[in-house]
Scaffold this motif. Structure first.
Motif, PDB file in Angstrom:
ATOM      1  N   ALA A   5       0.736  -1.197  -0.041  1.00 36.68           N
ATOM      2  CA  ALA A   5       0.085   0.067  -0.031  1.00 36.68           C
ATOM      3  C   ALA A   5       0.856   1.357   0.046  1.00 36.68           C
ATOM      4  CB  ALA A   5      -0.891  -0.085   1.302  1.00 36.68           C
ATOM      5  N   ASP A   6       0.483   2.244  -0.929  1.00 47.78           N
ATOM      6  CA  ASP A   6       1.281   3.486  -0.789  1.00 47.78           C
ATOM      7  C   ASP A   6       0.595   4.386   0.263  1.00 47.78           C
ATOM      8  OD1 ASP A   6       2.987   2.714  -2.760  1.00 47.78           O
ATOM      9  OD2 ASP A   6       1.374   3.295  -4.279  1.00 47.78           O
ATOM     10  N   VAL A   7       1.402   4.913   0.938  1.00 44.55           N
ATOM     11  CA  VAL A   7       1.010   5.941   2.020  1.00 44.55           C
ATOM     12  C   VAL A   7       1.397   7.257   1.797  1.00 44.55           C
ATOM     13  CG1 VAL A   7       1.004   6.140   4.618  1.00 44.55           C
ATOM     14  CG2 VAL A   7       1.101   3.894   3.797  1.00 44.55           C
ATOM     15  N   MET A   8       0.410   8.274   1.531  1.00 41.02           N
ATOM     16  CA  MET A   8       0.763   9.612   1.473  1.00 41.02           C
ATOM     17  C   MET A   8       1.517  10.489   2.424  1.00 41.02           C
ATOM     18  SD  MET A   8      -2.627  10.633  -0.945  1.00 41.02           S
ATOM     19  CE  MET A   8      -3.502  10.527   0.608  1.00 41.02           C
ATOM     20  N   ALA A   9       2.178  11.402   1.936  1.00 39.50           N
ATOM     21  CA  ALA A   9       2.542  12.238   2.928  1.00 39.50           C
ATOM     22  C   ALA A   9       1.702  12.619   4.301  1.00 39.50           C
ATOM     23  CB  ALA A   9       3.582  13.446   2.440  1.00 39.50           C
ATOM     24  N   GLU A  10       0.429  13.226   3.721  1.00 42.67           N
ATOM     25  CA  GLU A  10      -0.774  13.619   4.451  1.00 42.67           C
ATOM     26  C   GLU A  10      -0.920  12.515   5.535  1.00 42.67           C
ATOM     27  OE1 GLU A  10      -4.197  15.593   5.984  1.00 42.67           O
ATOM     28  OE2 GLU A  10      -2.231  16.350   5.078  1.00 42.67           O
ATOM     29  N   THR A  11      -1.118  11.288   5.259  1.00 47.79           N
ATOM     30  CA  THR A  11      -1.160  10.216   6.279  1.00 47.79           C
ATOM     31  C   THR A  11      -0.105   9.870   7.051  1.00 47.79           C
ATOM     32  OG1 THR A  11      -2.577   9.194   4.465  1.00 47.79           O
ATOM     33  CG2 THR A  11      -2.029   7.776   6.310  1.00 47.79           C
ATOM     34  N   LEU A  12       1.088  10.049   6.700  1.00 49.49           N
ATOM     35  CA  LEU A  12       2.196   9.886   7.563  1.00 49.49           C
ATOM     36  C   LEU A  12       2.230  10.966   8.531  1.00 49.49           C
ATOM     37  CD1 LEU A  12       4.820   8.652   4.712  1.00 49.49           C
ATOM     38  CD2 LEU A  12       3.727   7.188   6.534  1.00 49.49           C
ATOM     39  N   GLU A  13       1.955  11.945   8.240  1.00 51.32           N
ATOM     40  CA  GLU A  13       2.107  13.294   9.241  1.00 51.32           C
ATOM     41  C   GLU A  13       0.853  13.140  10.100  1.00 51.32           C
ATOM     42  OE1 GLU A  13       1.992  16.391   6.659  1.00 51.32           O
ATOM     43  OE2 GLU A  13       4.045  16.257   6.202  1.00 51.32           O
ATOM     44  N   ARG A  14      -0.209  12.661   9.874  1.00 54.40           N
ATOM     45  CA  ARG A  14      -1.490  12.767  10.618  1.00 54.40           C
ATOM     46  C   ARG A  14      -1.580  11.347  11.540  1.00 54.40           C
ATOM     47  NH1 ARG A  14      -5.068  16.903   9.599  1.00 54.40           N
ATOM     48  NH2 ARG A  14      -6.803  15.564  10.322  1.00 54.40           N
ATOM     49  N   SER A  15      -0.776  10.599  11.100  1.00 53.89           N
ATOM     50  CA  SER A  15      -1.111   9.176  11.880  1.00 53.89           C
ATOM     51  C   SER A  15       0.463   8.890  12.510  1.00 53.89           C
ATOM     52  CB  SER A  15      -1.625   8.165  11.072  1.00 53.89           C
ATOM     53  OG  SER A  15      -0.430   7.676   9.938  1.00 53.89           O
ATOM     54  N   SER A  16       0.352   7.574  13.007  1.00 50.13           N
ATOM     55  CA  SER A  16       1.601   7.165  13.478  1.00 50.13           C
ATOM     56  C   SER A  16       2.178   6.097  12.692  1.00 50.13           C
ATOM     57  CB  SER A  16       1.122   6.300  15.046  1.00 50.13           C
ATOM     58  OG  SER A  16       0.536   5.129  15.043  1.00 50.13           O
ATOM     59  N   LEU A  17       1.682   5.960  11.291  1.00 51.52           N
ATOM     60  CA  LEU A  17       2.359   4.980  10.301  1.00 51.52           C
ATOM     61  C   LEU A  17       3.685   5.261   9.982  1.00 51.52           C
ATOM     62  CD1 LEU A  17      -0.727   4.116   8.118  1.00 51.52           C
ATOM     63  CD2 LEU A  17       0.045   3.049  10.071  1.00 51.52           C
ATOM     64  N   GLY A  18       4.244   6.184  10.130  1.00 55.84           N
ATOM     65  CA  GLY A  18       5.458   6.601   9.843  1.00 55.84           C
ATOM     66  C   GLY A  18       6.521   6.313  10.881  1.00 55.84           C
ATOM     67  N   ALA A  19       6.037   6.005  11.916  1.00 58.79           N
ATOM     68  CA  ALA A  19       6.994   5.207  12.887  1.00 58.79           C
ATOM     69  C   ALA A  19       7.124   3.548  12.857  1.00 58.79           C
ATOM     70  CB  ALA A  19       6.350   5.484  14.234  1.00 58.79           C
ATOM     71  N   LEU A  20       6.418   3.135  11.850  1.00 63.09           N
ATOM     72  CA  LEU A  20       6.486   1.693  11.613  1.00 63.09           C
ATOM     73  C   LEU A  20       7.781   1.256  10.748  1.00 63.09           C
ATOM     74  CD1 LEU A  20       2.916   0.840  10.499  1.00 63.09           C
ATOM     75  CD2 LEU A  20       3.750   0.534  12.766  1.00 63.09           C
ATOM     76  N   ALA A  21       8.303   0.163  11.122  1.00 60.93           N
ATOM     77  CA  ALA A  21       9.401  -0.345  10.503  1.00 60.93           C
ATOM     78  C   ALA A  21       9.352  -1.859  10.234  1.00 60.93           C
ATOM     79  CB  ALA A  21      10.726   0.038  11.124  1.00 60.93           C
ATOM     80  N   PRO A  22      10.193  -2.391   9.334  1.00 62.45           N
ATOM     81  CA  PRO A  22      10.132  -3.678   9.093  1.00 62.45           C
ATOM     82  C   PRO A  22      10.222  -4.577  10.534  1.00 62.45           C
ATOM     83  CG  PRO A  22      11.506  -2.775   7.601  1.00 62.45           C
ATOM     84  CD  PRO A  22      11.021  -1.895   8.418  1.00 62.45           C
ATOM     85  N   GLY A  23       8.985  -5.433  10.828  1.00 60.61           N
ATOM     86  CA  GLY A  23       9.069  -6.181  12.220  1.00 60.61           C
ATOM     87  C   GLY A  23       7.913  -5.595  12.844  1.00 60.61           C
ATOM     88  N   SER A  24       7.487  -4.518  12.732  1.00 64.71           N
ATOM     89  CA  SER A  24       6.447  -3.802  13.662  1.00 64.71           C
ATOM     90  C   SER A  24       5.133  -4.635  13.315  1.00 64.71           C
ATOM     91  CB  SER A  24       6.162  -2.306  13.089  1.00 64.71           C
ATOM     92  OG  SER A  24       7.272  -1.632  13.440  1.00 64.71           O
ATOM     93  N   ARG A  25       4.596  -4.893  14.320  1.00 68.32           N
ATOM     94  CA  ARG A  25       3.226  -5.707  14.471  1.00 68.32           C
ATOM     95  C   ARG A  25       1.986  -4.415  14.078  1.00 68.32           C
ATOM     96  NH1 ARG A  25       3.721 -10.882  15.977  1.00 68.32           N
ATOM     97  NH2 ARG A  25       1.988 -11.105  14.549  1.00 68.32           N
ATOM     98  N   VAL A  26       1.134  -4.847  13.363  1.00 71.18           N
ATOM     99  CA  VAL A  26      -0.160  -4.024  13.239  1.00 71.18           C
ATOM    100  C   VAL A  26      -1.209  -4.848  13.199  1.00 71.18           C
ATOM    101  CG1 VAL A  26       1.331  -2.447  11.673  1.00 71.18           C
ATOM    102  CG2 VAL A  26       0.318  -4.514  10.669  1.00 71.18           C
TER     103      VAL A  26
END
Length: 202
Positions: free
Chosen positions: A60-81
């Protein structure tokens, strides 16, 4: 539209930074079953559009707007979701009406375990406080929860063993960020009452 009833505990397998976005690859054999390009899957409460699927994973492509307004930008390989497919029309509404549109982020403040459940306190952005009420509904990282106590700067929720075991909320520690979505009905009511009185509800 989602219900906030998590179907699967998934995992981030890759994050590819793009010019003004990021491409995520996530493992979720259950939610990808039958999924195709253009379908929606909620990831930690954020509605994302499936680009492609293969071998129990989807991108899934995550836009800059979503990365800024949510905590998805902190996710990295291995993160559980937390993963959830959209609600099927005619199905049971197990949680509450969830759009997958994050209103803001909070932080886990403290956890208080007891014999059969755990009380979790979450910080609340001031602009969202008016939408959160005792015994009302709120979505935390995509999980539909009932508010135990609501204050100006925080709220508490009670997590049952199933929620602790089957979602990321069982692993979150004080200081960890979480995505918050308040009850959309409260926002519509506020807007309509504001229109009636001539006041701007924002």
């Amino acid at each position: 539209m989602f219900t906030g009833i998590i179907e699967e505990l998934g995992e981030v397998t890759a994050v590819e930074p793009l010019a003004d976005a990021s491409r995520f690859r996530l493992r979720g054999p259950l939610v990808t079953e039958g999924a195709k390009h253009g379908d929606s899957i909620a990831v930690n409460g954020v509605c994302l559009t499936v680009v492609e699927t293969a071998d129990g994973e989807f991108t899934a492509d995550v836009m800059a707007e979503t990365l800024e307004r949510s905590s998805l930008g902190a996710l990295a390989p291995g993160s559980r979701v937390n993963l959830e497919r959209p609600m099927a029309l005619g199905g049971r509404l197990g949680g509450h009406l969830v759009q997958g549109h994050v209103d803001g982020t909070g932080t886990i403040v403290e956890r208080t375990p007891s014999e059969h459940w755990e009380i979790v306190k979450v910080s609340l952005p001031p602009e969202l406080a008016r939408y959160v009420v005792e015994k009302g509904s709120i979505t935390v990282d995509g999980v539909s929860l009932t508010v135990v106590d609501a204050a100006a700067g925080h709220f508490t929720v009670s997590l049952i063993p199933t929620t602790l075991a089957l979602t990321t909320l069982g692993r979150k520690q004080p200081g960890d960020p979480v995505n918050l979505e308040v009850d959309v009905i409260a926002k519509y009511v506020e807007r309509m009452l504001g229109d009636r009185t001539g006041q701007d509800p924002r």
